[in-house]
Write a protein that holds these residues in place. Structure first.
Motif, short mmCIF file in Angstrom:
data_model
loop_
_atom_site.label_atom_id
_atom_site.label_comp_id
_atom_site.label_asym_id
_atom_site.label_seq_id
_atom_site.Cartn_x
_atom_site.Cartn_y
_atom_site.Cartn_z
N ARG A 284 -13.34 81.37 50.09
CA ARG A 284 -13.83 80.01 50.70
C ARG A 284 -12.77 79.22 51.26
NH1 ARG A 284 -14.68 80.52 44.94
NH2 ARG A 284 -13.32 78.82 44.79
N GLY A 285 -11.40 79.50 51.10
CA GLY A 285 -10.39 78.60 51.45
C GLY A 285 -9.97 77.55 50.64
N PHE A 286 -10.61 77.57 49.43
CA PHE A 286 -10.14 76.55 48.40
C PHE A 286 -10.55 77.27 47.01
CE2 PHE A 286 -14.47 75.88 49.39
CZ PHE A 286 -14.93 75.48 48.30
N ALA A 287 -10.02 76.59 46.03
CA ALA A 287 -10.43 77.17 44.60
C ALA A 287 -11.04 76.34 43.77
CB ALA A 287 -8.87 77.32 44.06
N SER A 288 -11.73 76.67 42.98
CA SER A 288 -12.85 75.81 42.00
C SER A 288 -12.54 75.88 40.54
CB SER A 288 -14.19 76.16 42.59
OG SER A 288 -14.61 76.04 43.90
N ASP A 289 -12.83 75.09 39.91
CA ASP A 289 -13.14 74.97 38.38
C ASP A 289 -14.48 75.32 38.10
OD1 ASP A 289 -13.14 74.67 35.65
OD2 ASP A 289 -11.47 73.46 35.86
N GLY A 290 -15.51 74.21 38.38
CA GLY A 290 -16.67 74.11 38.15
C GLY A 290 -17.66 74.56 38.92
N LEU A 291 -18.80 75.07 38.80
CA LEU A 291 -19.87 75.30 39.85
C LEU A 291 -21.03 74.64 39.25
CD1 LEU A 291 -19.66 79.10 40.28
CD2 LEU A 291 -18.37 77.19 41.62
N GLU A 292 -22.19 74.47 40.34
CA GLU A 292 -23.40 73.68 39.86
C GLU A 292 -24.40 74.20 40.87
OE1 GLU A 292 -25.60 73.30 37.93
OE2 GLU A 292 -25.39 71.29 36.88
N THR A 293 -25.55 74.03 40.82
CA THR A 293 -26.57 74.23 41.64
C THR A 293 -27.78 73.12 41.86
OG1 THR A 293 -27.88 75.90 40.06
CG2 THR A 293 -26.78 76.86 41.96
N ASP A 294 -28.48 72.93 42.79
CA ASP A 294 -29.57 72.29 42.74
C ASP A 294 -30.84 72.80 43.29
OD1 ASP A 294 -29.84 72.41 45.48
OD2 ASP A 294 -28.64 70.69 46.12
N ASP A 295 -31.99 71.88 42.82
CA ASP A 295 -33.44 72.72 43.22
C ASP A 295 -33.63 72.84 44.59
OD1 ASP A 295 -33.53 70.16 44.19
OD2 ASP A 295 -35.20 69.65 42.70
N LYS A 296 -32.76 72.84 45.72
CA LYS A 296 -32.85 73.45 47.02
C LYS A 296 -32.19 74.30 47.22
CE LYS A 296 -34.13 68.66 48.73
NZ LYS A 296 -33.76 67.66 50.08
N GLY A 297 -31.59 75.26 46.16
CA GLY A 297 -31.10 76.24 46.63
C GLY A 297 -29.54 76.29 47.07
N ARG A 298 -28.71 75.26 46.89
CA ARG A 298 -27.52 74.97 47.18
C ARG A 298 -26.49 75.08 46.08
NH1 ARG A 298 -28.96 69.75 50.47
NH2 ARG A 298 -29.33 69.18 48.46
N VAL A 299 -25.24 75.50 46.22
CA VAL A 299 -24.26 75.65 45.34
C VAL A 299 -23.22 74.42 45.49
CG1 VAL A 299 -22.60 77.27 44.19
CG2 VAL A 299 -24.78 78.05 45.31
N TYR A 300 -22.83 73.91 44.47
CA TYR A 300 -21.66 73.18 44.45
C TYR A 300 -20.65 73.59 43.82
CZ TYR A 300 -25.50 69.64 45.56
OH TYR A 300 -26.65 68.93 45.84
N LEU A 301 -19.43 73.18 44.52
CA LEU A 301 -18.10 73.75 44.01
C LEU A 301 -17.11 72.69 43.86
CD1 LEU A 301 -19.39 75.63 46.55
CD2 LEU A 301 -18.07 77.24 45.27
N THR A 302 -16.37 72.59 42.78
CA THR A 302 -15.25 71.42 42.74
C THR A 302 -14.38 72.21 43.56
OG1 THR A 302 -14.31 72.73 41.04
CG2 THR A 302 -15.95 70.57 40.49
N ASP A 303 -13.26 71.40 44.32
CA ASP A 303 -12.25 71.76 45.26
C ASP A 303 -10.92 71.14 44.46
OD1 ASP A 303 -10.32 72.42 46.90
OD2 ASP A 303 -11.45 71.68 48.68
N TYR A 304 -10.36 71.70 43.62
CA TYR A 304 -9.33 71.19 42.73
C TYR A 304 -8.01 71.05 43.57
CZ TYR A 304 -7.85 75.82 41.00
OH TYR A 304 -7.34 77.23 41.02
N GLU A 305 -7.96 71.84 44.82
CA GLU A 305 -6.93 72.03 45.42
C GLU A 305 -6.65 70.57 46.51
OE1 GLU A 305 -4.79 75.78 46.55
OE2 GLU A 305 -7.05 76.38 46.79
N TRP A 329 -8.24 66.94 40.10
CA TRP A 329 -8.54 68.05 39.53
C TRP A 329 -10.10 67.82 38.87
CZ3 TRP A 329 -5.59 72.63 38.90
CH2 TRP A 329 -6.55 73.59 38.33
N PRO A 330 -10.97 67.83 39.94
CA PRO A 330 -12.39 67.75 39.38
C PRO A 330 -12.64 68.98 38.55
CG PRO A 330 -12.25 68.17 41.76
CD PRO A 330 -10.94 67.88 41.20
N ASP A 331 -13.45 68.80 37.42
CA ASP A 331 -13.62 69.93 36.57
C ASP A 331 -15.00 70.38 36.54
OD1 ASP A 331 -13.82 71.64 34.33
OD2 ASP A 331 -11.94 70.78 33.45
N THR A 332 -15.90 69.83 35.86
CA THR A 332 -17.26 70.11 35.40
C THR A 332 -18.29 69.31 36.18
OG1 THR A 332 -16.46 71.16 33.40
CG2 THR A 332 -18.72 70.82 33.76
N MET A 333 -19.33 69.93 36.59
CA MET A 333 -20.37 68.88 37.24
C MET A 333 -21.91 69.22 36.47
SD MET A 333 -19.48 69.94 41.33
CE MET A 333 -19.40 71.72 40.91
#
Length: 383
Positions: A284-305, A329-333
């Motif tokens: 992705r070009g960035f590292a993540s801590d937490g992940l989440e999804t929505d009802d439109k089929g998209r994935v959310y990713l924190t970018d702590y870098e 450091w965004p962690d959990t969503m």
């Protein structure tokens, strides 16, 4: 250059041509709102009930922790549930030890993922605790046996599909620093659990991984010891809007993976075969801590870098949802029914373990939210 890194995208001038697509952060939903601050121990997880109740948790990583889970009301965190929130080392299976994640399931019940681990030590009393938010009472406690919660296991985050089996299933990441990583699958009716993708390469930290946060390399740095690369494995987890795929990522990696949930649930499917179904969705070009999804089929990713939250669209593109220097450091969503994405920012990288024994965190820690055009994934099977 077909794909720019998110940090470069944020540098686009406001004077760009009118026909050039705008970033998500340029839209009204990109405005960051401060929900609450925390002057005590650092929070990791956050979740929001269907009726708007907000819950957070504080793992026992070294900070003094009076209670490990809390409800946030009018900006103030209070112990929740109070009756089991006073840690009793003589009864680790009956009281909360160190909760790493709080998640409201599709039926609007709160689940507490208790690592049973003090400062990443061997787990004692690892369990999953269900709380009925209609009564605020515990209705289920699922203990993890030693062949599931190994001596090295660190239970990290959890997602649910209540359509599977009699009462639904849960998927949990094991982000162990030493020992096998993997995904734990739990039958919520019987309480039986088992390890899947055990020590699979996709669940492990990238070799010699070196993230850059606040312009500085982050490594484990303890006084009198040589620095070590981060070694946390499968951490962030999210389930697709249709329940067909489970997304996950090691904390020490810039790759995102997914696997069909059927491959994890198949009783007759060997773990090796399940591993063959894993997809690497790329660097992705960035590292993540937490992940989440929505009802439109998209994935959310924190970018702590880069102090940001990004979103992976259904066609595989990444767009910036929020970016702010306060997002340390965004962690959990948590995607909430009120149309907001909530997330914690806890300065994890400033802890003494990464700073030669000096705690560089500056209180307060923060809970933010940002407006989005979607709602939570609710896999209930209800018509």
């Amino acid at each position: 250059m077909k794909r720019l890194l998110p940090v470069l995208l944020l540098a686009v001038s406001a004077a760009a041509p009118a026909d050039e697509p705008k970033l998500a952060a340029d839209k009204p939903e990109g405005k960051l709102e401060l929900v609450a601050t925390f002057d005590g121990p650092m929070p990791t997880g956050v979740t929001v009930s269907h009726k708007g109740r907000v819950f957070v948790n504080y793992p026992r990583w070294g900070d003094p922790v009076e209670f490990t889970t809390a409800e946030v009301r009018d900006g103030k965190a209070t112990a929740f549930p109070p009756d089991i929130n006073k840690y009793d080392k003589s009864r680790p299976g009956e009281t909360l030890v160190s909760v790493q994640s709080v998640v409201v399931d599709p039926a609007d019940r709160l689940w507490l993922l208790d690592t049973g681990s003090i400062e990443f030590g061997p787990p004692s009393g690892p369990k999953l605790v269900g709380v009925d938010l209609a009564t605020d009472k515990v209705f289920k406690v699922i203990a993890f046996p030693p062949d599931v919660a190994l001596p090295t296991t660190y239970l990290n985050d959890i997602r649910f599909d209540l359509r599977k089996g009699k009462a639904g299933v849960a998927f949990i990441t094991d982000s162990a620093q030493k020992g096998p990583n993997g995904i734990i699958v739990v039958d919520l009716d019987s309480g039986k659990s088992r390890r899947r993708l055990n020590d699979h390469p996709s669940t492990k930290a990238a070799k010699n991984f070196l993230p850059i946060v606040e312009g500085r390399p982050v490594m484990e740095r303890k006084p009198g010891e040589p620095p070590k690369h981060l070694a946390l494995g499968s951490d962030g987890i999210a389930i697709s809007h249709d329940g067909k795929h489970l997304y996950y990522c090691p904390l020490a990696s810039r790759h995102l993976f997914r696997v069909p949930t059927d491959a994890l649930l198949g009783e007759k499917l060997a773990d090796e075969e399940a591993g063959q179904a894993v997809e690497d969705l790329g660097d992705r070009g960035f590292a993540s801590d937490g992940l989440e999804t929505d009802d439109k089929g998209r994935v959310y990713l924190t970018d702590y870098e880069h102090n940001a939250v990004l979103r992976r669209t259904t066609d595989g593109r990444y767009e910036t949802v929020a970016h702010d220097p306060r997002m340390l450091w965004p962690d959990t969503m948590s995607v909430a029914a009120d149309g907001h994405l909530y997330f914690t920012a806890n300065q994890l990288h400033r802890q003494k373990n990464y700073q030669n024994g000096k705690d560089l965190r500056e209180k307060p820690y923060a809970l933010f939210r940002v407006k989005i055009d979607a709602g939570p994934v609710l896999l209930t099977g209800a018509k």
